[in-house]
Design a protein around this motif. Structure first.
Motif, PDB file in Angstrom:
ATOM      1  N   LEU B 135       0.831  -1.207   0.000  1.00 33.71           N
ATOM      2  CA  LEU B 135       0.000   0.000   0.000  1.00 33.71           C
ATOM      3  C   LEU B 135       0.860   1.249   0.000  1.00 33.71           C
ATOM      4  CD1 LEU B 135      -2.809  -1.107   2.400  1.00 33.71           C
ATOM      5  CD2 LEU B 135      -3.065  -0.437   0.030  1.00 33.71           C
ATOM      6  N   ILE B 136       1.964   1.218   0.735  1.00 34.49           N
ATOM      7  CA  ILE B 136       2.854   2.387   0.749  1.00 34.49           C
ATOM      8  C   ILE B 136       3.386   2.622  -0.667  1.00 34.49           C
ATOM      9  CG2 ILE B 136       5.068   3.243   1.583  1.00 34.49           C
ATOM     10  CD1 ILE B 136       4.423   1.889   4.241  1.00 34.49           C
ATOM     11  N   GLY B 139       0.640   3.937  -2.817  1.00 30.50           N
ATOM     12  CA  GLY B 139       0.297   5.310  -2.473  1.00 30.50           C
ATOM     13  C   GLY B 139       1.277   6.292  -3.083  1.00 30.50           C
ATOM     14  N   LEU B 140       2.569   5.998  -2.949  1.00 27.57           N
ATOM     15  CA  LEU B 140       3.580   6.911  -3.509  1.00 27.57           C
ATOM     16  C   LEU B 140       3.452   6.959  -5.025  1.00 27.57           C
ATOM     17  CD1 LEU B 140       6.660   6.129  -1.287  1.00 27.57           C
ATOM     18  CD2 LEU B 140       5.245   8.154  -1.290  1.00 27.57           C
ATOM     19  N   TRP B 142       0.814   6.406  -6.753  1.00 32.53           N
ATOM     20  CA  TRP B 142      -0.399   7.157  -7.101  1.00 32.53           C
ATOM     21  C   TRP B 142      -0.127   8.650  -7.059  1.00 32.53           C
ATOM     22  CZ3 TRP B 142      -3.300  10.689  -4.359  1.00 32.53           C
ATOM     23  CH2 TRP B 142      -4.538  11.023  -4.929  1.00 32.53           C
ATOM     24  N   LEU B 143       0.608   9.069  -6.012  1.00 32.99           N
ATOM     25  CA  LEU B 143       0.923  10.490  -5.890  1.00 32.99           C
ATOM     26  C   LEU B 143       1.712  10.959  -7.116  1.00 32.99           C
ATOM     27  CD1 LEU B 143       0.700  12.876  -3.983  1.00 32.99           C
ATOM     28  CD2 LEU B 143       2.852  12.215  -2.990  1.00 32.99           C
ATOM     29  N   GLN B 146      -0.445  11.062 -10.124  1.00 34.58           N
ATOM     30  CA  GLN B 146      -1.400  12.147 -10.060  1.00 34.58           C
ATOM     31  C   GLN B 146      -0.774  13.442 -10.565  1.00 34.58           C
ATOM     32  OE1 GLN B 146      -3.957  10.630  -9.285  1.00 34.58           O
ATOM     33  NE2 GLN B 146      -5.382  12.319  -9.575  1.00 34.58           N
ATOM     34  N   ARG B 149      -0.794  13.393 -14.273  1.00 32.11           N
ATOM     35  CA  ARG B 149      -2.037  12.892 -14.839  1.00 32.11           C
ATOM     36  C   ARG B 149      -2.347  13.552 -16.177  1.00 32.11           C
ATOM     37  NH1 ARG B 149      -7.892  13.396 -13.038  1.00 32.11           N
ATOM     38  NH2 ARG B 149      -7.236  15.395 -12.255  1.00 32.11           N
ATOM     39  N   TYR B 150      -2.279  14.866 -16.212  1.00 32.98           N
ATOM     40  CA  TYR B 150      -2.677  15.560 -17.432  1.00 32.98           C
ATOM     41  C   TYR B 150      -1.695  15.349 -18.574  1.00 32.98           C
ATOM     42  CZ  TYR B 150      -6.559  17.477 -14.894  1.00 32.98           C
ATOM     43  OH  TYR B 150      -7.708  17.591 -14.161  1.00 32.98           O
ATOM     44  N   LEU B 153      -2.497  11.966 -19.870  1.00 31.79           N
ATOM     45  CA  LEU B 153      -3.779  11.966 -20.587  1.00 31.79           C
ATOM     46  C   LEU B 153      -3.589  12.560 -21.972  1.00 31.79           C
ATOM     47  CD1 LEU B 153      -6.561  11.090 -19.661  1.00 31.79           C
ATOM     48  CD2 LEU B 153      -7.129  13.483 -19.317  1.00 31.79           C
ATOM     49  N   ARG B 154      -2.792  13.622 -22.032  1.00 35.85           N
ATOM     50  CA  ARG B 154      -2.570  14.274 -23.322  1.00 35.85           C
ATOM     51  C   ARG B 154      -1.802  13.353 -24.253  1.00 35.85           C
ATOM     52  NH1 ARG B 154      -1.718  19.886 -21.176  1.00 35.85           N
ATOM     53  NH2 ARG B 154      -3.638  19.271 -20.123  1.00 35.85           N
ATOM     54  N   GLN B 157      -4.234  10.689 -25.489  1.00 33.61           N
ATOM     55  CA  GLN B 157      -5.402  11.026 -26.292  1.00 33.61           C
ATOM     56  C   GLN B 157      -5.107  11.916 -27.479  1.00 33.61           C
ATOM     57  OE1 GLN B 157      -9.002  11.638 -24.285  1.00 33.61           O
ATOM     58  NE2 GLN B 157      -8.659   9.605 -23.487  1.00 33.61           N
ATOM     59  N   ALA B 158      -3.958  12.575 -27.500  1.00 35.87           N
ATOM     60  CA  ALA B 158      -3.686  13.458 -28.630  1.00 35.87           C
ATOM     61  C   ALA B 158      -3.615  12.620 -29.898  1.00 35.87           C
ATOM     62  CB  ALA B 158      -2.367  14.187 -28.404  1.00 35.87           C
ATOM     63  N   PRO B 231      -5.887   3.656 -27.984  1.00 35.72           N
ATOM     64  CA  PRO B 231      -5.648   3.200 -29.362  1.00 35.72           C
ATOM     65  C   PRO B 231      -4.629   4.075 -30.100  1.00 35.72           C
ATOM     66  CG  PRO B 231      -7.972   3.740 -29.000  1.00 35.72           C
ATOM     67  CD  PRO B 231      -7.282   3.965 -27.723  1.00 35.72           C
ATOM     68  N   GLU B 232      -4.490   5.321 -29.644  1.00 37.78           N
ATOM     69  CA  GLU B 232      -3.561   6.210 -30.353  1.00 37.78           C
ATOM     70  C   GLU B 232      -2.115   5.794 -30.138  1.00 37.78           C
ATOM     71  OE1 GLU B 232      -4.183   8.456 -32.382  1.00 37.78           O
ATOM     72  OE2 GLU B 232      -6.235   9.117 -32.062  1.00 37.78           O
TER      73      GLU B 232
END
Lengths: 386, 767
Positions: B135-136, B139-140, B142-143, B146, B149-150, B153-154, B157-158, B231-232
């Protein structure tokens, strides 16, 4: 959600508010409790010294105790209501995690709560020496369950707070603090728990370890020895009843939801997304446009994941004969905050019925054109529903 | 459902398992062939000295078996080696039979061991620790995820058009995810390691944490290629449904393999802890345990292969080639079976060889198809862009036509031919990838056989020698092949791209390379062949120094004999590199002139404009004059009488210049048209007016002809006469002479002035 929102908007708004307030109370409690556990990294003695301030205040100070238990009950019942109102169970991973975690909390929590209560009945003073010994030595399986509980409750709460924070304006600064906090606190708490365990375990095995000074439980249980099994059995019974009731209520909510969805008239909606990553799909009515898009793997921006708060799922309705009711108050407020055009709607709030619909995303699925400053231009816009 | 129950039983066995040292790690089964050379007296003396050395004595004592014997040396003959191998197989079979007998008691024995090793509380606590540290880590991670993240995502999806963008995106994403895995590793394993633990608990928890990490690494690699949700970024040529399915299959396989390894290693930890109790029954149980684990992996592999080949045709819309699919399926199933059988018999070296070779064959094919797909995609993307451009041009034309903006008869724009820019890169990448693939296969093979490629020379066994020769030869061949493919593709492409000059046009600089490239290609081929042969010979132990020396001597002898030939060839290469002349150019070498007609390795052929053909060896060339470069200036002169109006002359010449420039045949070749340079000099009886013009090489003659003609016509039309040589005879008091006398006097004077007339020197001809 909008079934209620359509008929009684204030009720829906109240429900959201109540959800957040009760959730925040419990989140605060868990945070303080975890902070207490984290002190175990220093020593069990420090942990014990801070016990009343950080944890005990919630169980011995009546207003707080009352607030906590009322919050738990209200939050649980409201969660059942939103489960009943969900149109689809194909939800984003975060929502799914929050939902599953929410269902698991009471079954996991019950043994701990009733166990502590049983200890009081036995005449034992609940302190960390007792609890740690119980969780690490007497019943490590229960300790393992506590870790699961901690993680599940924390994930549930953190996702809730997140969703609330994300959909508010100018949350970026708060987020910068909240992200590390949400990871660091449980990690420190778990490490504290592990370290405290390492201090406690050797005592049982005959080695040197932590022993509480002036342990009030040194004399053992205050009740007669023959009553002890009865008290423990009663606590276990209570925990089991609580588990069964909570799970039964969840099942009931799911069944009611199933009945409700059955009554929604059938038909087909044909949705076409125009612009980058165009897509066309047919869906059953009853779901919101956002849910339909998700169900067909059409990427869609949505920061608050369909709670009608953030406004990032806005779409421009270009054409189509599918009937769309007018925006509810919630939706209108969000649209106004974003200075949205007259043809813009929130994908999470509109539920197209029979027919066709042609829409274009206002904010790209990768948030490449998301600009929060657009909301700043609004003059007297209320700061969101939440 | 019967098999499901059996499966569940096996799983239960695995979970309750407790002991065994895994036999996954191969042992050297081969390469034990001996040497039989007799020692020299020096060696014997050295050996005796070494025996007296106390450190050597200590070392021998250390390396002896517990019962005091040393490991028996390798068998001496092939026959004995075979016997030893067969004995090993027999031994293995016996222990397997024993293991088969104890199989029913295995769960109870294992659970006994498990119970004695760790208390219940310790076991549960281990699970708690595993959970907490996982979990530790999560958690790290995930941080970290995060915060990215953007960007992620770019990237996902671009829209991406070119596969290179796709590859870049996939690499970026893989880097981000792998960094996350690193953080996970630090958070889980690092945090765990910073505490002190009970040794057995520590090793168990660590094994499991590492297994989780390994599993995640494997699935991330699959994610990198298949990108089931983006898919990209998908690098493989199939759709989302197939990618998701195959990703799941990879996950299942990875889980099975990692779990099997983790369990067997975990059991070996317990045995290590147990040490003392390593009696025969426990060893047998361990073997049974490992066999069951291996069987589990084999079964999972079989099921995965079966399901994959069953579902894949419908997922990928493959039609028609079901037979080939069936063959591959059966091949893989048999391969897994054979590998398992070899493992059971204990022939680990052979097992690895079969596994690596068996996987390399389909692997090579898949890789080839994959690279082809990658390039096809690139080419298609470029082709689409090209076609869209052409279509846009056509549309613009149509629109203009519709509005009537075009002049009549303007042709419709033609679609330019599409040239694949990757035509040359593709085979190189193919070969390069194949090279890396085969090299890594060879390295794995040598590792599996316990033959270190680096210190092969010290290995004197037959097997080692054979392997050494094989590996060296393969590496040399592959390298030569890589270089040759690259050079050949590049050279062939340049030759294919060469367009011979249209008649009458001077050839471009490419013409020079066209003469050189085939020569280079041949030289390269010969060089590579010689190098490969020599390195193979060297690897085989043939001393190539005498060959090299002999080749050197022969080379010198031939060099002396063909001195002038060599000089011609070398000089020719340098003339070509200097770009002194090209095909079709008019050159002057010494007193020879003509157009370069052909260029060969040793000589060139020049055709004189009157048809004579000169063959000139390059060695003979000292200097060379090229008449066909860039521009030519031609100067003409006209003699006009002193009373000519020079302004008029200038004007007339200018007019003629304009006319020449406007000529449709050679007007374009005139770089600077005819212009007057004024009076160049005064002569006794006339002025010399100079004119000049500049043209492209080869065009000057035609222009000169017209210039003379037009200037003469213009002068005549404007009353300017060309000066003619005349003699003015002044006779003092000659008024009384008769006409006949005057003529006689004039004739005598002219003769005196001109001198006797004779034939003039030949004027150089035009080509």
């Amino acid at each position: 959600m909008s079934d209620i929102a359509v008929s009684k908007p204030w009720l829906a708004s109240m429900r959201l508010r109540a959800m957040i307030v009760t959730g925040m109370i419990m989140f605060l409690f868990i945070s303080m409790h975890l902070a207490n556990l984290a002190l175990g990294l220093i020593s069990v003695q420090v942990m014990e010294d801070w016990r009343w301030t950080l944890t005990g205040v919630w169980t011995s100070f009546p207003p707080l105790k009352m607030a906590l238990s009322v919050s738990l009950a209200v939050h649980f019942l409201l969660a059942l209501l939103s489960l009943f109102l969900r149109n689809t169970l194909r939800v984003p991973a975060y929502d799914m995690a929050q939902m599953v975690a929410g269902v698991m909390i009471i079954p996991l929590l019950a043994p701990h709560v009733f166990g502590v209560m049983a200890a009081e009945e036995l005449g034992l003073r609940t302190n960390y020496a007792l609890v740690l010994n119980h969780f690490w030595v007497v019943s490590p399986a229960a300790g393992l369950m506590q870790i699961v509980m901690l993680v599940v409750a924390w994930i549930h709460g953190a996702i809730g707070v997140f969703t609330w924070l994300q959909s508010r304006d100018g949350s970026a600064r708060v987020m910068r603090v909240f992200y590390p906090f949400v990871v660091a606190l449980p990690i420190l708490a778990m490490l504290g728990y592990v370290e405290a365990g390492r201090q406690v375990i050797p005592v049982d095995e005959g080695g040197a370890g932590f022993v509480l000074q002036d342990d009030p439980n040194a004399d053992g249980p205050a009740v007669a020895a023959e009553d002890i099994p009865g008290i423990i059995a009663k606590a276990e019974d209570r925990a089991e009843i609580a588990t069964r009731v909570s799970l039964g209520l969840v099942l009931l909510a799911l069944a009611a939801r199933w009945v409700r969805l059955r009554r929604i008239p059938s038909g087909r909606v044909r949705v076409t997304y125009i612009g980058a990553r165009a897509a066309t799909f047919e869906a059953d009515p009853g779901m919101s446009l956002l849910e339909m898009a998700r169900a067909h793997d059409v990427p869609h921006a949505s920061v608050c994941r369909g709670r009608g708060r953030c406004g990032t799922c806005r779409v421009r309705v270009l054409s189509g004969d599918a009937h769309l009711p007018d925006p509810t108050d919630i939706e209108a407020q969000v649209l106004q905050r974003w200075n949205a055009g007259p043809d813009e709607r929130l994908a999470c709030q509109i539920k197209p019925t029979d027919g066709t619909l042609e829409v274009a995303r206002v904010i790209e699925a990768d948030y490449s054109n998301l600009d929060y400053s657009e909301t700043k231009r609004a003059t007297n816009a209320p700061a969101g529903v939440a | 459902m019967d098999w499901l129950r059996r499966f569940a039983l096996i799983l239960a066995v695995l979970v309750s398992a407790g002991t065994a040292s895994a036999q996954f790690v191969p042992t050297t089964g081969n390469s034990n062939a001996p040497t039989t050379a007799a020692p020299s007296p020096n060696d014997v003396r050295e050996f005796l000295r070494l025996l007296g050395d106390p450190t050597i004595q200590a070392w021998i004592a250390d390396s002896a078996n517990p019962d005091g014997t040393l490991d028996s040396g390798p068998a001496l003959t092939l026959r004995e080696q075979m016997d030893a191998q067969l004995a090993r197989i027999g031994e293995r079979a016996r222990s397997l039979a024993l293991a088969w007998q104890v199989l029913p008691q295995m769960p109870s024995v294992l659970s006994d061991v498990w119970v004695t090793e760790l208390t219940h509380a310790q076991k549960v606590r281990s699970v708690t620790y595993i959970l907490i540290f996982l979990l530790i880590g999560f958690g790290l991670e995930w941080l970290y995820r995060q915060t990215l993240r953007y960007p992620l995502l770019r990237i996902e999806q671009a829209p991406k058009d070119a596969p290179s963008q796709k590859l870049l995106g996939a690499l970026l994403r893989a880097a981000i995810i792998f960094a996350g895995l690193g953080i996970f590793a630090i958070g889980s394993i690092g945090a765990f390691d910073s505490f002190d633990w009970h040794p057995l608990v520590e090793s168990l928890v660590l094994d499991l944490l590492v297994s989780v990490l390994l599993f995640r690494v494997l699935t991330t690699i699959s994610l990198f290629f298949q990108a089931p949700r983006a898919p990209e970024l998908r690098l493989v040529p199939y759709g989302t449904a197939a990618a998701q399915f195959l990703h799941r299959i990879v996950q299942v396989m990875a889980f099975a393999i990692v779990a099997a390894f983790a369990l067997s290693y975990m059991l070996s930890r317990v045995v290590e802890e147990h040490e003392v109790d390593l009696d025969s029954s426990l060893a047998t149980v361990a073997l049974a345990q490992t066999v069951v684990l291996a069987l589990f992996v084999v079964l999972v592999s079989w099921v995965c292969i079966w399901i994959t080949f069953r579902r894949l045709p419908s997922l990928c819309n493959i039609e028609g080639s079901s037979k080939a699919l069936l063959i591959w399926r059966n091949f893989l199933i048999i391969l897994v079976g054979v590998v398992f059988a070899l493992w059971l018999t204990g022939l680990f070296g052979v097992m690895w060889a079969v596994l690596i070779v068996g996987l390399a064959v389909p692997g090579l094919r898949l890789m080839r198809a994959w690279i082809d797909h990658f390039f096809d995609q690139s080419t298609t993307a470029l082709h689409d862009a090209h076609m869209a451009e052409a279509q846009a041009a056509l549309d613009a034309f149509d629109r203009a036509e519709g509005f009537g903006e075009l002049e009549d008869g303007e042709p419709q724009p033609e679609t330019p031919e599409f040239a694949d820019p990757y035509a040359a890169t593709r085979p190189i990448v193919q070969r390069g990838a194949r090279f890396l693939f085969l090299i890594s296969a060879v390295l794995m093979l040598s590792w599996a056989w316990g033959v270190s490629v680096l210190d092969l020379s010290s290995d004197q066994s037959i097997m080692g020698r054979v392997l050494e020769v094989l590996i060296d030869s393969i590496v040399a061949l592959l390298l030569a092949d890589l270089v040759w493919t690259w050079a050949k593709t590049v050279i062939d492409k340049r030759i294919a791209d060469y367009e011979p000059p249209v008649d009458g046009q001077a050839p471009g600089p490419e013409a020079r390379m066209i003469t050189l490239l085939p020569l280079l290609r041949t030289i390269l081929l010969v060089t590579l062949l010689i190098m490969v042969v020599l390195s193979v010979l060297a690897a085989a132990g043939v001393n190539i120094a005498p060959i090299l020396a002999g080749a050197g001597i022969v080379g010198i002898a031939i060099g002396f004999g063909t001195q002038s030939l060599v000089r011609d060839i070398v000089a020719g290469i340098f003339f070509l590199i200097d770009d002194a002349f090209r095909l079709g150019e008019y050159i002057e070498v010494g007193d020879l002139m003509g157009t370069v007609e052909s260029i060969s390795i040793r000589s060139m052929r020049i055709r004189h404009h009157r048809g004579k053909v000169h063959t000139v060896p390059y060695g003979e060339l000292k200097s060379l004059t090229n008449h066909s470069r860039d521009w030519v200036i031609m100067k003409l002169e006209f003699r006009v009488p002193f009373d000519t109006d020079l302004q008029l002359v200038k004007k007339l010449v200018k007019k003629v210049g304009a006319e020449l420039q406007a000529n449709e045949h050679y007007g374009q070749s005139i770089l600077s048209t005819l212009k007057s340079q004024g009076v160049r000099r005064m002569e006794e009886f006339n002025m010399v007016v100079g004119v000049k013009f500049m043209t492209k090489p080869g065009e000057q003659w035609l222009v000169r002809r017209d210039a003379y003609q037009k200037v003469r016509d213009a002068f005549e039309a404007n009353g300017i006469r060309m000066a003619e040589r005349n003699v003015k005879v002044e006779i003092d008091g000659g008024d009384y002479l008769t006409d006949a006398q005057r003529n006689a006097v004039a004739g005598a004077a002219q003769e005196a002035v001109q001198g006797p007339t004779g034939p003039k020197a030949a004027i150089p001809d035009e080509p």
